[in-house]
Design a protein around this motif. Structure first.
Motif, mmCIF file in Angstrom:
data_model
loop_
_atom_site.group_PDB
_atom_site.id
_atom_site.type_symbol
_atom_site.label_atom_id
_atom_site.label_comp_id
_atom_site.label_asym_id
_atom_site.label_seq_id
_atom_site.Cartn_x
_atom_site.Cartn_y
_atom_site.Cartn_z
ATOM 1 N N GLY B 490 0.800 -1.222 0.000
ATOM 2 C CA GLY B 490 0.000 0.000 0.000
ATOM 3 C C GLY B 490 0.828 1.264 0.000
ATOM 4 N N ARG B 493 2.362 1.792 -3.330
ATOM 5 C CA ARG B 493 1.414 2.270 -4.345
ATOM 6 C C ARG B 493 1.034 3.729 -4.110
ATOM 7 N N ALA B 513 -8.760 7.235 -6.351
ATOM 8 C CA ALA B 513 -8.166 5.974 -5.912
ATOM 9 C C ALA B 513 -7.132 6.227 -4.827
ATOM 10 N N GLN B 516 -8.942 6.759 -1.599
ATOM 11 C CA GLN B 516 -9.494 5.500 -1.102
ATOM 12 C C GLN B 516 -8.391 4.639 -0.487
ATOM 13 N N LEU B 517 -7.288 4.587 -1.190
ATOM 14 C CA LEU B 517 -6.181 3.762 -0.701
ATOM 15 C C LEU B 517 -5.643 4.318 0.611
ATOM 16 N N MET B 520 -7.875 3.320 3.332
ATOM 17 C CA MET B 520 -7.826 1.876 3.565
ATOM 18 C C MET B 520 -6.592 1.515 4.391
#
Lengths: 211, 574, 593
Positions: B490, B493, B513, B516-517, B520
């Motif tokens: 994660g 990324r 995205a 969101q990541l 998360m």
């Protein structure tokens, strides 16, 4: 080698095929690169027995070897300057633990090194304070001048560049440390000078030997 | 000699007072002077050692008697180092080079004239200031944890004792029960200074309540936060306060072994800590039957080896055990199952440094400082685009504006303030609007940042916030242990997306995205390091969304600093 | 922080999972409680084989996240259910959008760093990551970026390591280090580049890996698999010059059916033989024959060592992983094991000598294929002393899984096959050899024979119940005549280490010890169909093994007619010169890395 790949992005909320086609057309460089594998071959370099004796004596003098692996590795690195495969195996056997455990620890901590470094280590502090004052440009310049990436050693074996974590001299940011010597408020223009100091030193030493 | 009772300690204190009398302005004896030279890493880096050497040589040559030179710990004003202070004249010299030694001796010591060019110049008023108290950098500070830094010689235990050192330990051992000790710490409201802010007294109580014959107390000195160096300064400047506090804590929780887990990159702190330990042992302040009681305690050092994640307590314990420094899932907390499975109390250096004063001056005194839920003071390492870089200790509840503009002297080169990052890579940015919030653990959390270990990086209008977020993510990506998926992949990324954004290769969908990541990872990473890793992204997205959009929309986006060059850690490790 | 309540009696706690209110015992995890409630929570790194004391509780994959409700403080948070213990009054939801998204993204992230080559992956349709992707409805991988690119390690004949498929669940590490205590594997590196590998990331063949395959058995992806040799088998079968013999180990017949959707523990001996014949093998023999032969030799060696006061205890050595273990880890004890070759090697030897002579075949044209539940047998067949003079005892070894793949490849509908019998003469077997497939079986079989030989009396009750059980280390005393034999049985190398340390330190007084590298014996071997963390499967296979033994008319090795014939016509006396020449081997001390 950089591969060119098609990057798919589908917006979760908005499943529009147009969008997908748009991405189809957009080629994006993806950072895929072969990894240099750290398979450690036997170096073939024999170390004098005294060095092993020194390490062994250190281990024998420990109160307990339980949990002392990191301490021992510190000592070993101090003695041998780095941690070649044979030394790691020597420690594993001495402690009666699997070699994999030793290597697992060695490869986890950035302080331990498995390759002999250059004669001089140029450590560029990459702490936040140095970063916002331009340490990234300084390290780029060092890389350019020496022609190596960080954690690499120049061909003549003189210099190794390292980007290190905050060395706590934030007041002097950006900071570069060559071996033990700290250079504060380093500017890109200073880089050549710093390197030349050490190059000259080497030349003088070489001259002395010749005479 | 071994101290076997509180009275013996008091005697020793009496004998040692002379050593520091000049510094405390307690009576002057003729021409005697003390020259204090900062011996912190920062000042050493700018040759304070040579300053000392030159001073010694010149003083010897001039045959000045009654002048002593003390190498102290960090004064905190690292921007102006090396710092020299001459007592009892109370003159504070800044940026003293080795060549200035001659003037200091000839002008100040011999003739009694202040060397004007080495005095600090107040940038706002443009006038020279010669005392510490008058300097705006020190005015709003209240030094509790740093009380002895820049005052005593850290390599001399008698100076520490002369200032009331080890009295707290003596009192605790001879006059107090374990519960009473814990009670004082609890009442003081002291919370963990390493970042988490867990109430220290409660931690001690929990560890004490564990049924076990073997317990440990660990001092977390694995300070990894880039730009924070208060722990190092304390260990370099006042190691005995940590040793004393550890002994008090050990008594309270029922441990008789202590460990200081310290970064191997701090050679000076290690050296001074070792000296201090040796001296404490010689005086019987560590070892068997301390103060003649049946309490025995000793401390060993364990060295870190360059892994930020080892600041997390379970990872730290794994590393102490000689393993890979990967964190474990909590619970069980170290207080229940820690070092080799025994109950273990892990506290931060700064937390410990507060303990002895709390014990001697009382919980009530400590609780008068700070806010309702965050008592006492906090040390911040002020760095970045700020005039007065250095270590400051301020009462909780002070505003960021006061720290940055009053103490820190504002932004250099007439630039505009943009944001301040607290909590290092785990924290977030606070903008102009947030500057007037009184800072404590909770208000920082509310603002999407955190106290962290106390790094405070100031950014001006030139800094691009996406780049700042990228810088922090690169740090956590490199330092993530890799144990959990969100942390291992994660953070990578996140970093790559930020890189793509700054390279102008991202789309608005990517921004979604990214968000969101980030959430998360915050939700589901294994330990505190990666749970807080997205904070820089989340908070910069909140406050500086337009900068992200600017990159995507490719309109005249602010030029960022820093360029990503992919690194290859394992392969090129050397 | 919760304080431990030191209660002796386990309390029951009231908790809520989704909408169900439950009363559960203290100390269990949310995952276990959800299981009780019939709520499924996906898991990946979690592994709980309590029979083997093998627990992987790294809580690292974050696939089992559930939402822990705390509405009062407005602080709901996600927790990993596999390690979170239930607490009184706890309320958990497994089905919130937050939990579901986090789980899906956890898998999505793993896939973003995974060579998504499922079609050609050896674990296709067996892969736990793959099924999770399906289960969690992962339909896209949004993060394209750098991937791990490590070369595949194909150095050994047994295990292939593909670090790119490593999801860092650490199950293999737990298996290798904690259960098997080999310590070959460790996490290497840090952060994104971290993966599991051996010391200095050397090729597996250079490490002291025993190839027991327990890491392969628990690996959720194809990061660790066996080396595949099916092509070689097809090649041999299709070579008209070659006489291809296949032999199957005892544990295959109780597990092969699982690969064709049959219930675990189904005995498929007949179908298996039919399938092998249809695949085109010239002769289908039974490794059990080799096992009977092993018993003849081992029982003789035991009696010899007992009578002549030679080294005791005797250690069985049918298990090649265990042999490699002692060579690397206890080189000082290298003289203790029996010198017998393992059963399939014995059969291979006999096939290329006795059988070849009998049939008039050139041994060089005989190809012996072993179907084994084991990965280590692949490496064993390539050991220098067993392939000397370029004359292999066994040519190719394939696992149960590989055989299953070949049967599928050949288009054989396994479930519908009729039964057939093994070929003679090397297909004649006894019940004693069947139980080789489970832990404790070898020693029981040896005792059936030793008992009769030592006492001269007929053994009426052939089952030695005291030697049966699932424990890792089992100690028993067996009375044979007036002599009491102390027997030790260890399955799993960690347990073997305990016994070996006792022997090394002179603390043990065993006469005979059986050691199997895989916990539970060959039925749980590294080459068997994946149990995916469900140990009930292994127990059922074990039952089936004993059932097969009961079905046999002849249940003692020395009553095997063909074996007796073999000794009479060819080998001479058990443990005699000829037997020594053909059926015994030696070991060597090896370095521990």
């Amino acid at each position: 080698m950089q591969k060119v790949r098609i990057k798919f992005h589908i917006e979760r909320k908005n499943y529009s095929w147009q969008i997908i086609y748009k991405y189809f057309e957009k080629l994006v460089n993806v950072m895929t690169k072969p990894q240099d594998i750290d398979v450690m071959k036997p170096t073939g370099q024999e170390f004098p027995k005294e060095k092993y004796d020194e390490l062994e004596a250190f281990i024998n003098n420990l109160e307990t070897t339980k949990g002392a692996l990191i301490e021992i590795l510190h000592k070993a690195q101090e003695i041998f300057r780095y941690l070649p495969r044979d030394v790691q195996l020597f420690i594993a056997r001495k402690l009666g633990i699997p070699g994999a455990e030793v290597f697992g620890v060695v490869s986890f901590y950035s302080y331990f090194t498995t390759k002999p470094g250059g004669k001089h280590t140029v450590s560029v502090c990459m702490g936040t304070a140095c970063f916002v004052r331009g340490a990234d440009k300084v390290i780029e310049k060092f890389k350019e001048v020496l022609g190596i990436e960080s954690n690499e050693t120049t061909e003549d074996g003189l210099f190794t560049i390292k980007d290190v974590r905050c060395i706590g001299a934030c007041g002097l940011a950006p900071v570069v440390m060559v071996d033990g010597k700290v250079y504060g408020r380093v500017k890109v223009e200073d880089v050549d000078g710093i390197i030349n100091t050490y190059r000259k030193q080497e030349e003088q030493n070489a001259d002395k030997v010749l005479r | 000699m071994q101290i076997k009772s509180l009275d013996e300690l008091y005697e020793l204190r009496q004998e040692s007072t002379g050593k520091i009398a000049l510094r405390l302005h307690m009576g002057t004896s003729g021409n005697a002077k003390t020259i204090m030279v900062c011996g912190g890493t920062g000042c050493l880096a700018s040759d304070s050692d040579k300053v000392i050497k030159n001073l010694e040589l010149i003083i010897k040559a001039r045959k000045l008697e009654g002048t002593s030179i003390v190498r102290t710990g960090c004064f905190g004003f690292c921007e102006q180092g090396p710092i020299v202070k001459i007592e009892p004249d109370n003159v504070f010299y800044v940026r003293v080079g080795p060549k200035d030694a001659k003037d200091l001796v000839d002008e100040h010591l011999m003739k009694g004239n202040r060397v004007e060019r080495l005095l600090y110049e107040d940038p706002q008023k443009n006038e020279k200031v010669h005392t510490q108290e008058e300097m705006s950098f020190y005015k709003k500070q209240s030094r509790v944890a740093l009380r002895n830094c820049g005052l005593i010689n850290p390599e001399d235990i008698y100076e520490y004792i002369a200032l009331g050192g080890y009295e707290a330990l003596g009192k605790a051992l001879t006059q107090m029960s374990r519960d009473q000790v814990i009670d004082i710490v609890k009442k003081s409201g002291l919370r963990g200074r390493g970042g988490g802010g867990f109430p220290t007294g409660l931690k001690w109580e929990i560890t004490k309540s564990q049924q076990s014959n073997v317990k440990f107390i660990i001092c977390n000195a694995d300070e990894g936060d880039p730009g924070a160096f208060m722990d190092r300064s304390i260990l370099e400047g006042d190691p005995h306060s940590v040793i004393e506090a550890m002994a008090i804590g050990a008594y309270a929780i029922g441990a008789n072994k202590g460990i200081v887990y310290i970064r191997a990159e701090y050679p000076l702190a290690i050296e001074r800590l070792n000296t201090a330990l040796r001296q404490a042992r010689e005086l019987g302040l560590l070892g068997k039957n301390i103060f003649g009681t049946d309490f025995s305690f000793d401390i060993t050092l364990k060295y870190g080896a360059g892994a930020f994640v080892c600041g997390e307590e379970t990872a730290l314990i794994n590393s102490c055990e000689g393993k890979r420094g990967e964190p474990n899932y909590k619970p069980p907390y170290p207080a229940e199952e820690g070092y080799w499975g025994h109950p273990t109390c892990v506290n931060n250096v700064e937390t410990f440094a507060n303990i002895p004063v709390i014990m001697t001056k009382g919980a009530e005194w400590f609780a008068t400082m700070g806010t309702e839920k965050s008592k006492g003071t906090k040390v911040f390492a002020l760095a970045g685009k700020i005039n007065n870089v250095g270590l400051v200790e301020v009462p909780m509840g002070i505003t960021l504006r006061e720290i940055i503009f009053d103490i820190g002297g504002g932004i250099p080169n007439g630039k505009k303030f943009k944001a301040v990052q607290t909590g290092g890579p785990s924290g977030g940015v606070i903008t102009e609007q947030g500057l007037d919030t009184p800072i404590d653990y909770d208000s920082l959390l509310e603002r999407g940042s955190m106290m962290g270990s106390g790094g405070m990086i100031v950014m001006d209008e030139d800094d691009n916030m996406v780049n700042i977020a990228k810088f922090y993510l690169e740090f956590t990506m490199d330092e993530a242990c890799g144990r959990c998926g969100p942390g291992r992949i994660g953070t990578k990324r996140l970093f790559e997306m930020l890189h793509n954004i700054t390279a102008g290769k991202a789309t608005m969908a990517d921004l979604d995205a990214l968000k969101q990541l980030a959430y998360m990872i915050k939700d589901s990473a294994l330990c505190g390091l990666c749970q807080t890793a997205p904070n820089p992204v989340i908070s910069t997205m909140k406050h500086f969304w337009h900068e992200y959009v600017a990159f995507v929309k490719d309109v005249d986006h602010p030029r960022g600093e820093g360029r990503y060059t992919p690194k290859n850690k394992i392969g090129m490790k050397s | 922080m919760e304080q431990d309540n030191q209660c002796e009696n386990k309390k029951t706690l009231n908790i809520q999972i989704n909408d169900q209110k439950l009363t559960v015992p203290e100390g269990i995890t949310v995952l276990e409680a959800s299981h009780e409630a019939g709520v499924k929570i996906p898991t990946l790194c979690h592994l709980d084989l309590h029979d083997l004391q093998m627990y992987n509780k790294t809580a690292s994959c974050r696939v089992c996240m559930v939402e822990l409700l705390d509405p009062k403080n407005n602080r709901n948070k996600l927790v990993p259910s596999c390690v979170t213990k239930v607490q009184d009054g706890m309320a958990v939801r497994t089905d919130t959008i937050r939990a579901i998204t986090a789980r899906r993204m956890a898998v999505e992230l793993m896939l973003s760093n995974h060579p998504n080559e499922c079609f050609t992956c050896p674990k296709n349709l067996e892969c736990e990551l793959q099924s999770l992707a399906e289960e969690l409805n992962v339909r896209q991988i949004r993060w394209e970026g750098e991937r791990m690119v490590y070369p595949k390690d194909m150095s050994s004949d047994a295990i292939v390591k593909d670090a790119n498929k490593c999801i860092y669940c650490r199950r293999c590490e737990t298996g290798c280090n904690e259960v098997q205590t080999c310590g070959i594997l460790s996490g290497i590196g840090r952060g994104f580049n971290a993966f599991v590998g051996p010391f200095a990331n050397i090729p597996m063949v250079e490490s002291s890996c025993t190839y027991c395959g327990q890491c392969v058995q628990v690996c959720p992806t194809a990061a660790l698999t066996e080396a595949f040799h099916t092509d070689k088998v097809w090649e041999a079968i299709n070579d008209p010059d070659k006489h291809v013999i296949v032999q199957t180990a005892p544990a295959i017949r109780v597990a092969l059916g699982e690969l064709f959707g049959m219930e675990a523990g189904t005995i498929v001996t007949g179908k298996m033989v039919t399938a092998l014949k249809r695949m085109g093998f010239d002769e289908v023999f039974d490794t059990n024959f080799g096992a009977d032969l092993t018993i003849m030799e081992e029982a003789s060696e035991l009696i010899y060592r007992l009578k002549n006061n030679k080294t005791l205890p005797i250690l069985t050595n049918c298990c090649p992983a265990w042999v490699k273990f002692i060579e690397h880890q206890f080189p000082e004890l290298i003289h203790v094991p029996s010198t017998c070759k393992s059963p399939h090697i014995m059969l291979g030897t006999i096939a290329k000598t006795y059988y070849a002579e009998k049939k008039g075949l050139d041994p060089d044209n005989i190809v012996v294929v072993s179907v084994m539940p084991c990965i280590a047998k692949k490496a064993e067949a390539k050991r220098a002393e067993l392939t000397k003079d370029e004359h292999n005892n066994v040519d190719i070894v394939i696992t149960t899984r590989e055989l299953g793949a070949m049967i599928k490849e050949a288009g054989i509908e396994f479930e519908r096959l009729p039964d057939s019998e093994f070929d003679n003469p090397l297909g004649e077997t006894t019940g004693a050899s069947v139980i080789f497939g489970t832990a404790g079986g070898v020693i029981e079989a040896a005792l059936r024979t030793a008992h009769e030989w030592m006492t001269g009396e007929k053994l009426e009750k052939v089952e030695f119940e005291e030697l049966r059980g699932m424990e890792g280390v089992r100690r028993a005393t067996v009375k044979i005549g007036d002599q009491e034999l102390k027997i030790g049985i260890a399955s799993g190398l960690g347990n073997a280490r305990e016994i070996l340390e006792d022997i090394r330190d002179g603390k043990a007084d065993y006469h005979a010890i059986e050691i199997m590298a895989c916990p539970g014996g060959c039925i749980a071997g590294g080459g068997q169909p994946y149990h995916h963390g469900n140990h009930e499967v292994v127990k059922k296979r074990r039952e089936a093994i004993y059932e097969e033994d009961r079905r046999k008319k002849v249940r003692k090795s020395h009553e095997n007619k063909e074996i007796l014939e073999l000794y009479k016509k060819y080998l001479g006396d058990p443990f005699g010169d000829m037997a020594h020449e053909l059926l015994h081997t030696h070991f060597e001390e090896r370095e521990r890395i």
